[in-house]
Design an enzyme around this catalytic site. Sequence first.
Site, short mmCIF file in Angstrom:
data_model
loop_
_atom_site.label_atom_id
_atom_site.label_comp_id
_atom_site.label_asym_id
_atom_site.label_seq_id
_atom_site.Cartn_x
_atom_site.Cartn_y
_atom_site.Cartn_z
N TRP A 164 -40.09 -20.10 -57.75
CA TRP A 164 -40.76 -19.20 -58.67
C TRP A 164 -39.71 -18.19 -59.16
CZ3 TRP A 164 -41.37 -13.77 -58.19
CH2 TRP A 164 -41.98 -13.19 -59.33
N GLU A 217 -43.54 -23.06 -59.74
CA GLU A 217 -44.71 -22.18 -59.87
C GLU A 217 -44.67 -21.41 -61.18
OE1 GLU A 217 -44.90 -19.20 -56.79
OE2 GLU A 217 -46.88 -18.48 -57.42
N LYS A 259 -46.47 -18.82 -64.22
CA LYS A 259 -47.14 -17.52 -64.21
C LYS A 259 -47.47 -17.12 -65.65
CE LYS A 259 -46.61 -13.01 -62.05
NZ LYS A 259 -46.01 -12.31 -60.90
N ASP A 289 -50.78 -21.02 -58.66
CA ASP A 289 -51.15 -19.79 -57.96
C ASP A 289 -52.37 -19.26 -58.70
OD1 ASP A 289 -51.33 -16.90 -57.59
OD2 ASP A 289 -49.38 -16.98 -56.59
N HIS A 305 -52.27 -16.51 -61.31
CA HIS A 305 -51.31 -16.64 -62.41
C HIS A 305 -51.88 -17.21 -63.70
CE1 HIS A 305 -47.50 -16.49 -59.67
NE2 HIS A 305 -48.33 -15.49 -59.48
N HIS A 343 -50.92 -21.77 -54.34
CA HIS A 343 -50.79 -20.46 -53.73
C HIS A 343 -52.17 -19.86 -53.85
CE1 HIS A 343 -46.25 -19.23 -53.75
NE2 HIS A 343 -46.55 -20.11 -52.81
N ASP A 366 -52.84 -10.04 -61.37
CA ASP A 366 -52.32 -10.80 -60.23
C ASP A 366 -51.99 -9.84 -59.09
OD1 ASP A 366 -51.18 -12.84 -58.71
OD2 ASP A 366 -49.21 -12.59 -59.63
N ASP A 382 -52.72 -9.84 -55.94
CA ASP A 382 -52.44 -10.38 -54.61
C ASP A 382 -53.23 -9.69 -53.50
OD1 ASP A 382 -50.59 -12.65 -54.98
OD2 ASP A 382 -49.30 -11.16 -55.90
N ASP A 404 -50.81 -16.80 -50.53
CA ASP A 404 -49.84 -15.89 -51.15
C ASP A 404 -50.54 -14.60 -51.56
OD1 ASP A 404 -47.79 -14.61 -52.45
OD2 ASP A 404 -47.80 -15.90 -54.21
#
Length: 415
Positions: free
Chosen positions: A181, A222, A224, A255, A258, A282, A290, A292, A322
């Site tokens: 990534w 990955e 985004k 992910d 993303h 992820h 995003d 997380d 993640d």
Amino acid sequence: MTERYESAKKIYASIGIDTDAVIEKLDSVRVSLHCWQGDDVSGFESSGELSGGIQATGNYPGKARNAEELMADLDKALSLIPGAHKINLHATYAIMGDEKVSRDKLLPEHFAPWVEFAKQRGLGLDINPTLFSHPLAADGLTLSHPDEKIRRFWIDHCKAMRKIGEYFGRELGITCVNNIWIPDGYKDVPADRIGPRKRLMDALDEILSEHIDPKYLVDTVESKVFGIGVESYTVGSHEFYMNYAATRGCVCLLDNGHYHPTEVVSDKIPSMLLFSDKVALHVTRGVRWDSDHVVTFDDELKEIAKEIVRCDALDRVLIGLDYFDASINRVAAWIIGARNMRKALLSAMLIPHAQLKDMQDSGDFTSLLAMTEELKLYPFGDVWEEYCARKGVPAREGWLAEIKKYEADELSKRV
Ligand code: RNT
Ligand code: ZN
């Protein structure tokens, strides 16, 4: 067996589900636990600020400050999460002693203690090159940087990490996922969108040019949609990587933080599986962006798990977590998210998918909706409890007291 499990077993048997078989299958699914929740993505380089458009917010005390503490915290977390695991590492978690090795020169030996750690516990290991939190990533560009010297450094770094991933796979007998990534993008509307993508494509081609036995290593890329500070343009977009992976034989990593807010990864999984052998995930929770946040047992998590199970793809979807929350006990954050991932898999395995599919195919959408809704209150929790009991892990909130004690005994001393 408890009375409640006995009763749940009967109820699920009435819809054709064998809960004992489900428990066994569930236990064998490996979920990759991201090491970076333990220290807010800091790593051991003491390179200063987290960069790359990602952010860990909060200042809860007790964060792991070195490999020893991170490993101890992981041990604590793992003791309270049932199931098979991998540990997902980043390049910045190399263990080096006093010598400081630059990221483009990292060697398997710098990860030997992790391999030892994994071996002793029957864990797999995954790896990520770290293309952020570094002076050569300060422009917000790495593999797509117009400066050849900067690109060279990052290409060499990624090559080095593939060798380390191969070493993990060989030593542990469990395939390592090497996930690339990059944070590359522009804050404002760029004048050239194709140039950086062409440079990224060429850089990836060079990185992946060395053949490594897929038994040991699988490479994932990955994408985004945007990051903090790179709001207008992301070099490694979804279309870029989906086409890249399809033409180069590597694997897309999705992910779920993303994508655009109403776009869901659960719906992408079956499409990806029709065209590629594997897809990597992820699993995270984005709140408005995003962000997380710790993974909760929410509808989209359940939907992701359902797609993996329905597509009979437990061995084709590489599941990794993640997220990074620094505002609560970090060990608890690991446990909450990882237990939720496994709960979602369990709940997906307790659904009579073939029956529901028949309802759909015969156009009986009334039964489909009715059954889907009734299934939500089936005694899923009793099966979870039985699973935890068989694994010697506390069911329900029983684990929390242990974490409070660990906080008092260990984490609170880290000042
Ligand atoms: C960033 C990506 C990436 C990182 C980790 C630390 O937006 O999700 O996967 O979170 O590599
Ligand atoms: Zn990610």
